[in-house]
Design a protein around this motif. Structure first.
Motif, PDB file in Angstrom:
ATOM      1  N   UNK A  95       0.845  -1.184   0.000  1.00 20.53           N
ATOM      2  CA  UNK A  95       0.000   0.000   0.000  1.00 20.53           C
ATOM      3  C   UNK A  95       0.884   1.237   0.000  1.00 20.53           C
ATOM      4  N   UNK A  96       0.265   2.419  -0.064  1.00 25.92           N
ATOM      5  CA  UNK A  96       1.020   3.658  -0.154  1.00 25.92           C
ATOM      6  C   UNK A  96       0.475   4.723   0.781  1.00 25.92           C
ATOM      7  N   UNK A  97       1.374   5.582   1.212  1.00 26.89           N
ATOM      8  CA  UNK A  97       1.049   6.730   2.053  1.00 26.89           C
ATOM      9  C   UNK A  97       1.323   8.003   1.263  1.00 26.89           C
ATOM     10  N   UNK A  98       0.483   8.995   1.450  1.00 26.18           N
ATOM     11  CA  UNK A  98       0.732  10.330   0.914  1.00 26.18           C
ATOM     12  C   UNK A  98       1.103  11.225   2.092  1.00 26.18           C
ATOM     13  N   UNK A  99       2.329  11.727   2.081  1.00 28.83           N
ATOM     14  CA  UNK A  99       2.806  12.560   3.171  1.00 28.83           C
ATOM     15  C   UNK A  99       2.581  14.039   2.856  1.00 28.83           C
ATOM     16  N   UNK A 100       2.597  14.845   3.876  1.00 29.47           N
ATOM     17  CA  UNK A 100       2.233  16.256   3.700  1.00 29.47           C
ATOM     18  C   UNK A 100       3.370  17.098   3.138  1.00 29.47           C
ATOM     19  N   UNK A 101       4.612  16.618   3.260  1.00 30.77           N
ATOM     20  CA  UNK A 101       5.758  17.371   2.770  1.00 30.77           C
ATOM     21  C   UNK A 101       6.698  16.444   2.005  1.00 30.77           C
ATOM     22  N   UNK A 102       7.310  16.968   0.971  1.00 31.69           N
ATOM     23  CA  UNK A 102       8.268  16.171   0.204  1.00 31.69           C
ATOM     24  C   UNK A 102       9.445  15.757   1.076  1.00 31.69           C
ATOM     25  N   UNK A 103       9.817  16.621   1.991  1.00 31.24           N
ATOM     26  CA  UNK A 103      10.907  16.307   2.917  1.00 31.24           C
ATOM     27  C   UNK A 103      10.582  15.066   3.732  1.00 31.24           C
TER      28      UNK A 103
ATOM     29  N   UNK B 130       5.450   9.958 -10.875  1.00 36.48           N
ATOM     30  CA  UNK B 130       4.612   9.826  -9.681  1.00 36.48           C
ATOM     31  C   UNK B 130       4.725  11.046  -8.767  1.00 36.48           C
ATOM     32  N   UNK B 131       3.787  11.132  -7.856  1.00 32.81           N
ATOM     33  CA  UNK B 131       3.754  12.201  -6.866  1.00 32.81           C
ATOM     34  C   UNK B 131       4.945  12.068  -5.915  1.00 32.81           C
ATOM     35  N   UNK B 132       5.769  13.102  -5.745  1.00 35.15           N
ATOM     36  CA  UNK B 132       6.937  13.002  -4.856  1.00 35.15           C
ATOM     37  C   UNK B 132       6.569  12.851  -3.386  1.00 35.15           C
ATOM     38  N   UNK B 133       5.300  13.034  -3.037  1.00 37.04           N
ATOM     39  CA  UNK B 133       4.859  12.885  -1.651  1.00 37.04           C
ATOM     40  C   UNK B 133       4.482  11.451  -1.312  1.00 37.04           C
ATOM     41  N   UNK B 134       4.503  10.567  -2.305  1.00 39.05           N
ATOM     42  CA  UNK B 134       3.998   9.200  -2.132  1.00 39.05           C
ATOM     43  C   UNK B 134       5.119   8.250  -1.707  1.00 39.05           C
ATOM     44  N   UNK B 135       4.854   7.491  -0.666  1.00 39.98           N
ATOM     45  CA  UNK B 135       5.775   6.456  -0.182  1.00 39.98           C
ATOM     46  C   UNK B 135       5.041   5.118  -0.200  1.00 39.98           C
TER      47      UNK B 135
END
Length: 385
Positions: A309-317, A353-358
């Motif tokens: 699965x994947x997480x979308x984080x609030x900051x690219x950092x 892809x979105x750089x916020x996605x892990x």
């Protein structure tokens, strides 16, 4: 072997004993020979037969490859052919179906690359259309479910009905939904693709691609093509895959039963030690709501939800730091499905892809250790540690 009216379940008995054939070996030997001595009563057209006297050249068949294909056929309720890699299987599927057009949207970037390579070798153009476009006769619908990198499910039955209505074919890349989680033939697939390095192998130590079709005639066509394309899986990889398949039912069930999403915690709040405002979205089949067509992922994923699965984080950092702040997750998760958990900022795999996605791939570690590790890492990155 017959697959009429199959019971769709993953049998540990088939995984352990499904390759039983001539000889007395319990664990098969590694076969390193290229040619075989031809016996007078042999059959050089054995099509990957288990009988050692039918082998003439390892590019066609040999014991360990034939044994692993016998197991894969039984547990996937079809007729399996193995390849040197997942992308070799992708290319072979395209050669087999010869689509006039390919309908595909998102999914694993490697498949898109293989499709691009295939179309470059064609004298006639092979247009690419979206899954939501109108299908035409001769189209191949290329459906990945669950989907990279979000782990969300797609409605296989819906696309099977849509493509079959115009006389096309449906290929389902079910890499992230291996048995016993999902059986695409049950929902109308014509061909099932797996990157065998992932859940079938499960130990991150081999390359393998797998195509499963519905009939023996289709398998023979794939077998002939593979013999002349030269993309057979190597003997050592075949041997490693047999070893891995013995425990697949134990591994996949343990991996998939661990995680059903991570809570979204509003900024300024905290839940179970997870700081708020760090994770803004979680994608996973278990979090999908039933859509307007009545699609319920839990019905299609009858054996449990995917372990990816994947997480979308609030900051690219945060997205850059999280994978490297984890102790029990290896970096990167370029491949997945192994016994070890993996983490990856997915833009490093797919620049679009979105750089916020892990993305996270869950292994067989203790679930509380993984949760504690993720909780600690989220606290650290939120504090700039």
């Amino acid at each position: 072997m017959s697959f009429q009216s199959p019971t769709y379940q993953l049998s540990g008995t088939h995984l352990v004993h499904g390759d039983r054939g001539p000889g007395t070996e319990v664990a098969p030997s590694v076969s390193v020979t290229s040619p075989f001595r031809i016996v007078s009563h042999g059959d050089p057209k054995g099509h990957g037969a288990m009988d050692p006297e039918k082998h003439i050249y390892s590019r066609y068949s040999q014991d360990v490859t034939s044994r692993v294909e016998q197991i894969l056929s039984k547990v996937n309720h079809g007729y399996a052919v193995t390849y040197a890699s997942g992308l070799a299987a992708v290319f072979s599927a395209l050669v087999h179906f010869k689509p006039k057009r390919i309908a595909i949207s998102r999914g694993y970037t490697g498949c898109h690359g293989a499709i691009s390579t295939y179309t470059k070798g064609r004298f006639a153009d092979t247009p690419i259309v979206g899954l939501d476009d109108e299908f035409q006769e001769g189209d191949l619908c290329w459906l990945e479910s669950p989907l990279h990198p979000t782990g969300e499910s797609r409605n296989i039955q819906y696309y099977a009905d849509k493509i079959h209505a115009v006389g096309g074919k449906l290929l389902v890349d079910s890499t992230l939904g291996p048995p016993p989680l999902q059986y695409p033939f049950k929902w109308g697939a014509d061909c099932v693709l797996h990157s065998g390095i992932k859940y079938f192998a499960g130990h991150s130590d081999l390359f393998c691609g797998i195509l499963i079709v519905r009939t023996e005639d289709e398998r023979k066509q794939l077998w002939h093509d593979r013999a002349h394309m030269g993309n057979i899986m190597g003997s050592m990889d075949s041997w490693l895959l047999i070893r891995s398949l013995r425990t697949m039912h134990l591994r996949v069930s343990r991996q998939s039963g661990k995680w059903h999403g991570t809570p979204i915690v509003p900024e300024g709040q905290e839940y179970d030690g997870i700081p708020g405002g760090v994770i803004t979205k979680v994608w996973h089949s278990s979090l999908q709501e039933t859509d307007g067509d009545g699609f319920n992922p839990s019905v299609q994923m009858e054996g449990g939800f995917n372990a990816y699965f994947s997480l979308l984080l609030s900051k690219e950092e945060y997205a850059e730091k999280l994978p490297h702040s984890l102790e029990h997750f290896h970096v990167p998760a370029t491949s997945l499905g192994g016994v070890e958990s993996l983490a990856q900022q997915y833009i490093r795999v797919d620049p679009k892809e979105n750089p916020l996605l892990v993305s996270l791939s869950i292994g067989v570690e203790e679930v509380e250790d993984l949760k504690n590790d993720l909780r600690r890492a989220l606290v650290e990155i939120s504090k700039g540690v």
